[in-house]
Design a protein around this motif. Structure first.
Motif, PDB file in Angstrom:
ATOM      1  N   MET A 109       0.841  -1.198   0.000  1.00 42.84           N
ATOM      2  CA  MET A 109       0.000   0.000   0.000  1.00 42.84           C
ATOM      3  C   MET A 109       0.877   1.249   0.000  1.00 42.84           C
ATOM      4  O   MET A 109       1.801   1.364   0.810  1.00 42.84           O
ATOM      5  CB  MET A 109      -0.916   0.025   1.222  1.00 42.84           C
ATOM      6  N   ARG A 110       0.576   2.168  -0.907  1.00 43.74           N
ATOM      7  CA  ARG A 110       1.333   3.412  -1.025  1.00 43.74           C
ATOM      8  C   ARG A 110       0.411   4.592  -0.729  1.00 43.74           C
ATOM      9  O   ARG A 110      -0.698   4.664  -1.246  1.00 43.74           O
ATOM     10  CB  ARG A 110       1.932   3.548  -2.421  1.00 43.74           C
ATOM     11  N   ILE A 142      -7.308   1.742  -6.109  1.00 45.10           N
ATOM     12  CA  ILE A 142      -7.044   3.157  -5.843  1.00 45.10           C
ATOM     13  C   ILE A 142      -8.197   3.665  -4.993  1.00 45.10           C
ATOM     14  O   ILE A 142      -9.362   3.603  -5.412  1.00 45.10           O
ATOM     15  CB  ILE A 142      -6.941   3.984  -7.138  1.00 45.10           C
ATOM     16  N   ARG A 143      -7.876   4.154  -3.780  1.00 46.11           N
ATOM     17  CA  ARG A 143      -8.945   4.580  -2.865  1.00 46.11           C
ATOM     18  C   ARG A 143      -8.696   5.987  -2.348  1.00 46.11           C
ATOM     19  O   ARG A 143      -7.587   6.348  -1.966  1.00 46.11           O
ATOM     20  CB  ARG A 143      -9.045   3.629  -1.675  1.00 46.11           C
ATOM     21  N   ASP A 144      -9.766   6.776  -2.336  1.00 45.64           N
ATOM     22  CA  ASP A 144      -9.711   8.102  -1.740  1.00 45.64           C
ATOM     23  C   ASP A 144      -9.483   7.967  -0.232  1.00 45.64           C
ATOM     24  O   ASP A 144      -9.810   6.932   0.376  1.00 45.64           O
ATOM     25  CB  ASP A 144     -11.030   8.828  -2.017  1.00 45.64           C
ATOM     26  N   GLY A 157      -0.083  -7.301  -5.398  1.00 49.73           N
ATOM     27  CA  GLY A 157      -1.049  -6.297  -5.813  1.00 49.73           C
ATOM     28  C   GLY A 157      -0.688  -4.935  -5.258  1.00 49.73           C
ATOM     29  O   GLY A 157       0.005  -4.816  -4.240  1.00 49.73           O
ATOM     30  N   GLN A 158      -1.180  -3.905  -5.940  1.00 46.21           N
ATOM     31  CA  GLN A 158      -0.838  -2.533  -5.564  1.00 46.21           C
ATOM     32  C   GLN A 158      -2.094  -1.795  -5.085  1.00 46.21           C
ATOM     33  O   GLN A 158      -3.127  -1.802  -5.761  1.00 46.21           O
ATOM     34  CB  GLN A 158      -0.218  -1.794  -6.746  1.00 46.21           C
ATOM     35  N   VAL A 159      -1.965  -1.161  -3.913  1.00 40.51           N
ATOM     36  CA  VAL A 159      -3.048  -0.354  -3.355  1.00 40.51           C
ATOM     37  C   VAL A 159      -2.537   1.072  -3.202  1.00 40.51           C
ATOM     38  O   VAL A 159      -1.478   1.295  -2.589  1.00 40.51           O
ATOM     39  CB  VAL A 159      -3.514  -0.896  -1.989  1.00 40.51           C
ATOM     40  N   TYR A 160      -3.271   2.032  -3.757  1.00 35.40           N
ATOM     41  CA  TYR A 160      -2.868   3.434  -3.697  1.00 35.40           C
ATOM     42  C   TYR A 160      -3.924   4.224  -2.915  1.00 35.40           C
ATOM     43  O   TYR A 160      -5.123   4.156  -3.234  1.00 35.40           O
ATOM     44  CB  TYR A 160      -2.728   4.025  -5.100  1.00 35.40           C
ATOM     45  N   VAL A 161      -3.480   4.962  -1.913  1.00 35.72           N
ATOM     46  CA  VAL A 161      -4.360   5.868  -1.176  1.00 35.72           C
ATOM     47  C   VAL A 161      -4.083   7.278  -1.683  1.00 35.72           C
ATOM     48  O   VAL A 161      -2.937   7.747  -1.634  1.00 35.72           O
ATOM     49  CB  VAL A 161      -4.110   5.792   0.340  1.00 35.72           C
TER      50      VAL A 161
END
Length: 717
Positions: free
Chosen positions: A518-519, A623-625, A649-653
């Motif tokens: 998570m980034r 991609i999450r706000d 997997g890639q999670v972007y905040v």
């Protein structure tokens, strides 16, 4: 009977092909009294309520003995025509006074106020058995009057009810001999439940009815001061007892009136989930993710077997995608069997979820497990139902479909071995006042209630939820299992038994899941900028999930993607709560096909938080706000859920803002979750700005967030 008419409770009725003759009032009172007493007697801690439940059932239609009500229910009877009067046919108020009178007689003159509270509870249950519970002031006034006339100016509605009751008493005195004979016979059948009194009609009609009202009014004032103002815990127990009496009465009354008999409960094998998993090869899989799931499954089942018999509160804390649903169901079956050895009947299993979308999804999973039972097909709803405001109404018994009104009654009463439902249905029952919700409360006795995705319960209500679950675990013998990957601080380790293992085992299991990174990027970004960044980084072989805080921002972003020619429209799928549930469910199935078949082009999903709790999606990039940390972690649970063989997997905040140049961090978050959640999340996320976090670090982030959130709520800062 030396009268020219029979006293009935319900006229002849035709239900489909079934004809039901008129029901005598004395028979109705006996049957409801007995069934209500039996209902509360099945609750270990409420067995002392059985005689009061009998009195409530045996008295609830007392005032139907008036000529006024009989003229109303038998309009064709010419003998009764002169008593036709809508103003005097109401029967609940006088019946409630009679029920309280009988409770006070049973308790005796020496009973102290603590014991006399039972008369107040029975009065309330009978008073409102055709409607919703109301306030004590509405039913008994504010002061204790010496006469009915004193209430004219203070509470004219209550004065009018007493005037009606006075006229009904005058009418009943004309039938005193008939009443005495029939009600003596009614109360005789309550002997097995400790009923040692007769009908007592003569004294009640001679004037005791108003003396009982004054006694209840005085008792109400004491109760408010001692139980509500002085001792909240005692007040909560009284509330639970009231709901138990009310639920037993209204459920048994409605069933008896509908001529709906109790169905024999089917048997659930304790190993049915074990067999299901084995038949489908889950236990033999060599995939690492499946082995981790099998290990968790075995641990949970073993811990359920070893749990203390009197334990009412459980937690189940495990990573998203680790197989909690079936493992929890198996644990519930084991806890159910342990209870069945101790009590006469096994409790039901109630599986609660926050959203109707995942109710439908989990119901489908449970239905597959139940299909292995030989008579499930012809008696499906006796084993399993789903209940929410949009659920289809259908009930079959031995392959025969029941009439709609009976199907509705069985469904709303949760008359099934397993119910898949929503939090709204559960808490409207545990904390409610509405008749329709409360009639199923007695079905919760000794049940196992699974609270899945429990982190979705608002933090502002954690204290209330904590007290509520403790109360009903103690008073109704309910077992509560709180399930989530992001366990909120509802109970201490001493209060709740963790089914997933000891703390070090739980931590080690979270560490073993390394499916994502998570980034966090706190740089303010508009929707247009996000769309441009996505177009530059887009890879056609990957699936994507965007999660927004508001429907408006999700729709705006969806339109931006449609406007970009580089994205093929057949890959774009939109999900949010403004899509009707049936269509939403269809789209979730479509996405599952696109991500799993390998034959379709990977989807680009634009959604709101509706996908975060329990929806079985598996994408490459999320991609999450900005949002609450537990919501972000739940969103991350949709990424590389099944631990694909490729890279993580890639999670972007991302920090979305309404317009360029805005510095309002978490602007959309505040619109949905409020300032406390937004401020707590933003403060913590700033410490991770421009950082990359492994999956193993996310649990610690959630714990830090919950601690900070609890502190803010407690201090109001």
């Amino acid at each position: 009977m030396n009268e020219e008419f029979e006293t009935i409770s319900h006229p002849p009725e035709q239900h489909g092909e079934n004809y039901f003759p008129k029901k005598l009032l004395c028979d109705h009172l006996k049957e409801v009294g007995l069934s209500a007493a039996q209902a509360v007697a099945s609750i270990p801690s409420n067995q002392s309520l059985a005689p009061f439940a009998f009195i409530a059932g045996a008295s609830h239609d007392f005032a139907k003995y008036t000529h006024f009500f009989q003229a109303y229910i038998q309009p064709e009877n010419v003998v009764l025509q002169r008593w036709r009067s809508d103003g005097y046919k109401e029967h609940a108020f006088l019946s409630s006074l009679y029920a309280a009178y009988q409770v006070l007689r049973l308790l005796g003159e020496e009973a102290d106020k603590e014991r006399q509270i039972s008369a107040l509870l029975v009065f309330l249950a009978v008073r409102h058995h055709h409607g919703n519970l109301a306030t004590l002031d509405d039913d008994l006034g504010i002061s204790v009057p010496d006469s009915i006339e004193e209430l004219n100016d203070e509470l004219p509605g209550l004065s009018r009810r007493l005037q009606i009751a006075k006229r009904q008493v005058e009418d009943l005195r004309e039938r005193e001999a008939v009443l005495g004979e029939e009600l003596d016979a009614v109360f005789v059948v309550g002997r097995p439940f400790g009923i040692t009194i007769d009908g007592g009609v003569q004294a009640f009609l001679a004037g005791e009815w108003f003396e009982v009202f004054k006694r209840l009014a005085s008792l109400k004032r004491w109760f408010v001061k001692q139980r509500i103002v002085g001792n909240l815990d005692e007040g909560a127990v009284s509330f639970s007892r009231l709901l138990s009496l009310f639920s037993a009465l209204i459920d048994c009354d409605k069933r008896n009136a509908a001529r709906l008999s109790e169905l024999e409960r089917p048997f659930l094998p304790v190993d049915m989930v074990d067999r299901y998993e084995e038949e489908r090869g889950f236990t033999a899989s060599e995939k690492e993710i499946d082995q981790l799931r099998n290990e968790l499954y075995q641990k949970i089942c073993k811990r359920a077997d070893l749990a203390p018999d009197d334990q009412g509160l459980f937690t189940l804390t495990a990573p998203t995608g680790s197989g909690k649903t079936l493992a929890a169901f198996s644990a519930a079956l084991r806890l159910r069997e342990k209870k069945a050895r101790k009590y006469r009947e096994p409790g039901r299993i109630i599986y609660c979820l926050p959203y109707t979308t995942i109710v439908d999804q989990n119901y489908s999973v449970m239905r597959e497990v139940f299909r292995q039972l030989s008579d499930f097909k012809g008696n499906e709803q006796r084993y399993l139902i789903k209940h929410h405001h949009l659920a289809e109404l259908a009930q079959k018994v031995n392959g025969e479909e029941l009439p709609v009104e009976q199907a509705l009654m069985l469904t709303e009463s949760w008359d099934s071995e397993m119910v898949v439902t929503t939090y709204v249905q559960l808490f409207d029952t545990l904390l409610g006042y509405r008749n329709a919700n409360l009639k199923k409360l007695n079905r919760l006795a000794n049940s196992i209630v699974l609270l899945d995705e429990v982190q979705s319960l608002p933090a502002e209500y954690w204290s209330l939820i904590h007290r509520t679950l403790q109360l009903f675990a103690n008073t109704l013998g309910i077992i509560f299992i709180l399930m989530t990957a992001t366990q909120p601080e509802l109970f201490s380790k001493e209060e709740a038994f963790e089914l997933a293992g000891e703390p070090d085992e739980v931590s080690k299991r979270f560490d073993s899941f390394q499916r994502i990174e998570m980034r966090v990027n706190m740089e303010p970004t508009t929707l247009e900028q996000l769309a441009t960044q996505f177009e530059e980084a887009y890879h056609p072989e990957l699936s994507y999930l965007f999660i927004f805080n508001t429907i408006r921002s999700s729709l705006d972003f969806m339109q931006l993607l449609y406007n970009h020619s580089s994205f093929q429209s057949d890959r774009l799928v939109y999900l949010s709560s403004n899509v009707v549930p049936a269509e939403r469910y269809r789209r979730v199935r479509k996405i599952s096909t696109m991500t799993r078949s390998g034959l379709s082009k990977p989807p680009i999903i634009v959604s709101t938080q509706v996908v975060e709790a329990g929806v079985d999606l598996d994408v490459d990039v999320v991609i999450r706000d900005i949002g609450p940390i537990d919501s972000i972690v739940q969103a991350a649970g949709r990424c590389n859920r099944n631990a694909g063989p490729s890279k993580r997997g890639q999670v972007y905040v991302v920090n979305l803002v309404p317009e360029e140049g805005s510095r309002v961090d978490g602007a959309y978050c505040k619109m949905v979750y409020g300032a406390v959640h937004r401020d707590t999340a933003v403060e913590l996320l700033r410490t991770y700005d421009q950082c990359t976090l492994p999956e193993s670090a996310l649990r610690e982030c959630v714990q830090a967030y919950f601690q900070a959130l609890s502190s803010r709520i407690a201090t109001g800062k």
